[in-house]
Design a protein around this motif. Sequence first.
Motif, PDB file in Angstrom:
ATOM      1  N   VAL A  83       0.851  -1.202   0.000  1.00 20.98           N
ATOM      2  CA  VAL A  83       0.000   0.000   0.000  1.00 20.98           C
ATOM      3  C   VAL A  83       0.884   1.248   0.000  1.00 20.98           C
ATOM      4  CG1 VAL A  83      -1.766   1.302   1.274  1.00 20.98           C
ATOM      5  CG2 VAL A  83      -1.913  -1.202   1.134  1.00 20.98           C
ATOM      6  N   TYR A  84       1.917   1.266   0.827  1.00 19.13           N
ATOM      7  CA  TYR A  84       2.856   2.400   0.870  1.00 19.13           C
ATOM      8  C   TYR A  84       3.474   2.638  -0.508  1.00 19.13           C
ATOM      9  CZ  TYR A  84       3.280   3.661   5.836  1.00 19.13           C
ATOM     10  OH  TYR A  84       3.068   4.151   7.091  1.00 19.13           O
ATOM     11  N   ARG A  85       3.917   1.554  -1.136  1.00 19.87           N
ATOM     12  CA  ARG A  85       4.577   1.674  -2.442  1.00 19.87           C
ATOM     13  C   ARG A  85       3.645   2.280  -3.480  1.00 19.87           C
ATOM     14  NH1 ARG A  85       4.272  -1.698  -6.323  1.00 19.87           N
ATOM     15  NH2 ARG A  85       3.805  -3.528  -5.056  1.00 19.87           N
ATOM     16  N   VAL A  86       2.383   1.842  -3.500  1.00 16.66           N
ATOM     17  CA  VAL A  86       1.422   2.374  -4.472  1.00 16.66           C
ATOM     18  C   VAL A  86       1.182   3.864  -4.210  1.00 16.66           C
ATOM     19  CG1 VAL A  86      -0.939   2.204  -5.351  1.00 16.66           C
ATOM     20  CG2 VAL A  86       0.347   0.128  -4.854  1.00 16.66           C
ATOM     21  N   ILE A  87       1.032   4.247  -2.955  1.00 16.39           N
ATOM     22  CA  ILE A  87       0.845   5.666  -2.609  1.00 16.39           C
ATOM     23  C   ILE A  87       2.050   6.481  -3.066  1.00 16.39           C
ATOM     24  CG2 ILE A  87       0.670   7.326  -0.701  1.00 16.39           C
ATOM     25  CD1 ILE A  87      -0.899   5.103   0.828  1.00 16.39           C
ATOM     26  N   GLU A  88       3.240   6.000  -2.757  1.00 14.54           N
ATOM     27  CA  GLU A  88       4.455   6.730  -3.142  1.00 14.54           C
ATOM     28  C   GLU A  88       4.578   6.848  -4.658  1.00 14.54           C
ATOM     29  OE1 GLU A  88       7.349   4.425  -1.008  1.00 14.54           O
ATOM     30  OE2 GLU A  88       7.056   5.588   0.831  1.00 14.54           O
ATOM     31  N   THR A  89       4.233   5.797  -5.377  1.00 13.40           N
ATOM     32  CA  THR A  89       4.313   5.821  -6.836  1.00 13.40           C
ATOM     33  C   THR A  89       3.366   6.844  -7.441  1.00 13.40           C
ATOM     34  OG1 THR A  89       4.982   3.495  -6.916  1.00 13.40           O
ATOM     35  CG2 THR A  89       4.005   4.415  -8.924  1.00 13.40           C
TER      36      THR A  89
END
Length: 131
Positions: free
Chosen positions: A110-116
């Motif tokens: 979830v963090y990775r998708v938000i950051e992307t």
Amino acid sequence: MLTEAPPEYRRIVHNGEKHYGQHMMVTALGCNEALLSIEKLYDFLQNCADEIDMVRYGPPIVARFGKGHETGCSGVQLIETSQISFHTNDNHRDIYLDVFSCKPYEEATVYRVIETFFSPSSITSEMVYRK
């Protein structure tokens, strides 16, 4: 009359206990201009569901409304195991995201998708395990 739940009803194990679902509450502050785009927010919901390996139920719903400093978007993507929803604030470019599912998923994804999608200046979260 309540019947006893089958073993698969509570399939998330956290700290040795079985839980019905996990609910991640995320605050991402200082996001980029993608946060202002309904199309990008729509894509974000679909991508988030796909990346955490959830089955989407229908298309996302995203709408902008509010006035003044409360203007922002709200969105929801139903998934077979619950929902992913958010509220944003246009002026501050913040997003407040909830991911609830009775199927386990990884917080890091979830963090990775938000950051992307949004390149926030900060992200914090809290995970609640529901019994």
